[in-house]
Design a protein around this motif. Structure first.
Motif, PDB file in Angstrom:
ATOM      1  N   GLY A  15       6.548  31.637 102.917  1.00 51.77           N
ATOM      2  CA  GLY A  15       5.871  32.214 103.684  1.00 51.77           C
ATOM      3  C   GLY A  15       7.132  32.771 104.630  1.00 51.77           C
ATOM      4  O   GLY A  15       7.284  33.607 104.644  1.00 51.77           O
ATOM      5  N   MET A  16       5.552  33.274 105.876  1.00 53.12           N
ATOM      6  CA  MET A  16       5.983  33.873 107.076  1.00 53.12           C
ATOM      7  C   MET A  16       6.636  33.343 107.505  1.00 53.12           C
ATOM      8  O   MET A  16       6.945  31.764 107.743  1.00 53.12           O
ATOM      9  CB  MET A  16       4.901  34.349 107.529  1.00 53.12           C
ATOM     10  CG  MET A  16       4.292  35.329 106.093  1.00 53.12           C
ATOM     11  SD  MET A  16       2.622  35.995 107.080  1.00 53.12           S
ATOM     12  CE  MET A  16       1.680  34.836 107.835  1.00 53.12           C
ATOM     13  N   VAL A  28       0.844  29.799 115.462  1.00 51.72           N
ATOM     14  CA  VAL A  28       1.948  28.900 114.849  1.00 51.72           C
ATOM     15  C   VAL A  28       2.495  27.470 115.784  1.00 51.72           C
ATOM     16  O   VAL A  28       1.991  27.703 116.942  1.00 51.72           O
ATOM     17  CB  VAL A  28       2.745  29.223 114.049  1.00 51.72           C
ATOM     18  CG1 VAL A  28       2.376  30.525 113.659  1.00 51.72           C
ATOM     19  CG2 VAL A  28       3.555  30.072 115.684  1.00 51.72           C
ATOM     20  N   GLU A  29       2.791  27.275 114.999  1.00 53.70           N
ATOM     21  CA  GLU A  29       3.263  25.568 115.471  1.00 53.70           C
ATOM     22  C   GLU A  29       3.970  25.006 114.748  1.00 53.70           C
ATOM     23  O   GLU A  29       3.921  25.476 113.436  1.00 53.70           O
ATOM     24  CB  GLU A  29       2.554  24.105 115.882  1.00 53.70           C
ATOM     25  CG  GLU A  29       1.413  24.282 117.138  1.00 53.70           C
ATOM     26  CD  GLU A  29       0.808  22.630 116.504  1.00 53.70           C
ATOM     27  OE1 GLU A  29       0.574  22.340 115.607  1.00 53.70           O
ATOM     28  OE2 GLU A  29      -0.249  22.855 117.463  1.00 53.70           O
ATOM     29  N   PHE A  30       5.702  24.562 114.672  1.00 55.75           N
ATOM     30  CA  PHE A  30       6.480  24.253 114.007  1.00 55.75           C
ATOM     31  C   PHE A  30       7.231  23.025 114.054  1.00 55.75           C
ATOM     32  O   PHE A  30       7.283  22.424 115.310  1.00 55.75           O
ATOM     33  CB  PHE A  30       8.174  26.065 114.621  1.00 55.75           C
ATOM     34  CG  PHE A  30       8.242  25.680 115.425  1.00 55.75           C
ATOM     35  CD1 PHE A  30      10.134  25.433 115.287  1.00 55.75           C
ATOM     36  CD2 PHE A  30       8.186  26.768 116.803  1.00 55.75           C
ATOM     37  CE1 PHE A  30      10.368  25.175 116.907  1.00 55.75           C
ATOM     38  CE2 PHE A  30       9.017  26.989 117.933  1.00 55.75           C
ATOM     39  CZ  PHE A  30       9.555  26.245 117.577  1.00 55.75           C
ATOM     40  N   GLY A  31       7.918  23.154 113.713  1.00 58.39           N
ATOM     41  CA  GLY A  31       9.123  21.682 114.043  1.00 58.39           C
ATOM     42  C   GLY A  31      10.089  21.538 113.206  1.00 58.39           C
ATOM     43  O   GLY A  31      10.056  22.788 112.289  1.00 58.39           O
ATOM     44  N   PHE A  53       9.850  24.141 109.915  1.00 57.80           N
ATOM     45  CA  PHE A  53       8.777  24.486 108.961  1.00 57.80           C
ATOM     46  C   PHE A  53       8.095  25.260 109.730  1.00 57.80           C
ATOM     47  O   PHE A  53       7.834  24.840 110.952  1.00 57.80           O
ATOM     48  CB  PHE A  53       8.338  23.047 108.414  1.00 57.80           C
ATOM     49  CG  PHE A  53       7.432  22.017 108.758  1.00 57.80           C
ATOM     50  CD1 PHE A  53       6.189  21.962 109.874  1.00 57.80           C
ATOM     51  CD2 PHE A  53       8.895  20.457 109.636  1.00 57.80           C
ATOM     52  CE1 PHE A  53       6.167  21.207 110.614  1.00 57.80           C
ATOM     53  CE2 PHE A  53       8.751  19.850 110.173  1.00 57.80           C
ATOM     54  CZ  PHE A  53       7.535  20.035 110.718  1.00 57.80           C
ATOM     55  N   VAL A  54       6.829  25.861 109.406  1.00 58.22           N
ATOM     56  CA  VAL A  54       5.973  26.660 110.765  1.00 58.22           C
ATOM     57  C   VAL A  54       4.200  26.296 110.537  1.00 58.22           C
ATOM     58  O   VAL A  54       4.183  26.105 108.794  1.00 58.22           O
ATOM     59  CB  VAL A  54       6.051  28.428 110.178  1.00 58.22           C
ATOM     60  CG1 VAL A  54       5.803  28.148 111.167  1.00 58.22           C
ATOM     61  CG2 VAL A  54       7.717  28.213 110.727  1.00 58.22           C
ATOM     62  N   THR A  55       3.295  26.161 110.962  1.00 58.06           N
ATOM     63  CA  THR A  55       2.283  25.936 110.431  1.00 58.06           C
ATOM     64  C   THR A  55       1.129  26.269 111.044  1.00 58.06           C
ATOM     65  O   THR A  55       1.871  26.800 112.701  1.00 58.06           O
ATOM     66  CB  THR A  55       1.609  24.759 110.430  1.00 58.06           C
ATOM     67  OG1 THR A  55       1.896  23.940 111.404  1.00 58.06           O
ATOM     68  CG2 THR A  55       2.603  23.938 109.372  1.00 58.06           C
TER      69      THR A  55
END
Length: 63
Positions: A15-16, A28-31, A53-55
């Protein structure tokens, strides 16, 4: 873009990235998760490392 580098330890992307999302105006948020919880890495004794991970912020879907 998907890619994987088979090294010890592996490097991969799906993904991006966070930067690409920002360039496209996607909030986006990431964890991050530690390898310590990954059975394969524990068996190999390679517990140093992370998974990032990015969502999308609103939908929580990965890009």
């Amino acid at each position: 873009m998907h890619s994987c580098i088979f090294t010890l330890s592996e490097i991969s992307t799906v993904g991006m990235s966070e930067d690409v999302c920002k360039e496209h105006g996607i909030a986006v948020e990431f964890g991050k998760l530690s390898f310590r919880g990954n059975e394969k890495q524990t068996i190999l004794g390679k517990i140093d490392g992370i998974v990032k991970f990015v969502t999308e912020k609103d939908t929580k879907k990965s890009s």
